[in-house]
Design an enzyme around this catalytic site. Structure first.
Site, short mmCIF file in Angstrom:
data_model
loop_
_atom_site.label_atom_id
_atom_site.label_comp_id
_atom_site.label_asym_id
_atom_site.label_seq_id
_atom_site.Cartn_x
_atom_site.Cartn_y
_atom_site.Cartn_z
N LYS A 34 0.81 -1.22 0.00
CA LYS A 34 0.00 0.00 0.00
C LYS A 34 0.85 1.27 0.00
O LYS A 34 0.52 2.27 0.64
CB LYS A 34 -0.99 0.01 1.18
CG LYS A 34 -1.82 -1.26 1.33
CD LYS A 34 -2.40 -1.76 0.01
CE LYS A 34 -3.41 -0.81 -0.60
NZ LYS A 34 -3.86 -1.31 -1.94
N HIS A 74 7.13 -7.44 -2.24
CA HIS A 74 6.94 -6.69 -0.99
C HIS A 74 7.90 -7.19 0.09
O HIS A 74 7.79 -6.80 1.25
CB HIS A 74 5.50 -6.87 -0.46
CG HIS A 74 4.45 -6.16 -1.25
ND1 HIS A 74 4.59 -4.86 -1.69
CD2 HIS A 74 3.21 -6.56 -1.66
CE1 HIS A 74 3.48 -4.50 -2.34
NE2 HIS A 74 2.64 -5.51 -2.33
N SER A 97 -4.49 2.77 4.56
CA SER A 97 -4.69 2.08 3.28
C SER A 97 -4.66 0.57 3.44
O SER A 97 -5.47 -0.17 2.86
CB SER A 97 -3.62 2.54 2.28
OG SER A 97 -3.88 2.01 1.01
#
Length: 295
Positions: A48, A108, A138
């Site tokens: 995010k 990630h 988020s």
């Protein structure tokens, strides 16, 4: 999808102290042994933090601003998510093995979990970091709609988990600091989400130079326009509407929700903000990395 109840909303599992989606952990050997190629470009972020945005920017630069080429498939097909392995749905490592060079690779993973082959091959990397408070908001909304992650609970509960690093991919603090330090001895372009919001053309030009490209001003302007939040939110190739509703339920929260800096003010209470700030100061002490929480 087979046996949704066996795949969805399961608790996170650990790899070296970092919580990850359970099937990534089960297939960790595949991720760890991933073979990078010297001309791979790695796009790395904490979740995010503008991952889809920078992915679309890079794909557009690779395709010299050709918007039609960039609509050839969903962004997660054009930029495969390396470590995402979901039984019967997705396998990022296998997808990438079948992808012709030069490849764009998304991850990630915190810096210490990245497969060694990326360092050994000297791959160029782009990292985007976003301020911790907006990421928390988020990520919470994402976890509400993303059935692959555990139920997020209430916002109050989530903030506590987030500060403690008990969310997918672990501690935001460790993640952004780890990649910040690594840029000292590896070709990493480290970008800040807030800088990209403030002046997208300036930051896209940095990416262009980092990739060794030289595009005309009108091409850069086209990329800025095509990769604006408003355009990407309406673009089926970037807004994740191609993902089945039983995996990502966009009626709960859209994948592309607001895309702004400062939305945290609409969610943090005064007490939460004070607690968060104290925790933040402690965990970010000693780093030169600085964030803006609004622009």
């Amino acid at each position: 999808m087979e046996n949704n109840e066996n795949v969805l909303r399961r608790k996170l599992e650990m790899v070296c102290g970092v919580p990850l989606f359970w099937s990534i952990v089960e297939e960790w050997a595949q991720v760890e042994s991933f073979q990078a190629r010297p001309d791979d470009l790695l796009i790395s972020t904490y979740p995010k933090s503008g991952t889809t945005w920078i992915s679309e920017i890079v794909d557009m630069i690779y395709n010299n601003g050709d918007t039609e080429k960039c609509k050839r498939d969903a962004i997660y097909v054009r930029v495969p998510f390396m470590e995402l392995i979901i039984p019967g749905i997705s396998n990022g490592t296998e997808k990438l093995a079948k992808t012709s060079s030069p490849r764009l690779v998304k991850t990630h993973l915190p810096v210490q979990l990245l497969p060694m082959s990326f360092w050994e091959n000297g791959c160029k990397m782009i990292y985007v970091a976003r301020n911790a408070k907006d990421v928390a908001v988020s990520f919470y909304h994402f976890d509400l709609m993303n059935q692959l992650h555990p139920e997020p609970g209430t916002w109050e509960q989530y903030v506590e988990k987030y500060m403690a690093g008990r969310v997918a991919y672990g501690s935001w603090y460790d993640h952004v600091k780890g990649w910040w330090e690594k840029r000292k001895d590896h070709p990493i372009l480290y970008l800040l989400y807030e800088d990209m919001k403030e002046d997208p053309k300036r930051e896209i030009r940095k990416v262009m130079h980092f990739l060794g490209k030289d595009l005309k001003e009108e091409v850069l302007d086209r990329i800025v326009y095509h990769t604006s939040f408003e355009m990407m939110k309406e673009n089926p190739a970037t807004n994740y509407t191609m993902v089945p509703n039983d995996v990502m339920d966009q009626s709960i929260s859209p994948f592309m929700r607001k895309g702004i800096a400062g939305d945290w003010k609409n969610h943090f209470t005064v007490a939460q903000n004070e607690t968060f700030n104290e925790d933040y100061e402690r965990k970010m002490a000693g780093t030169t990395l600085q964030f803006r929480t609004e622009i």
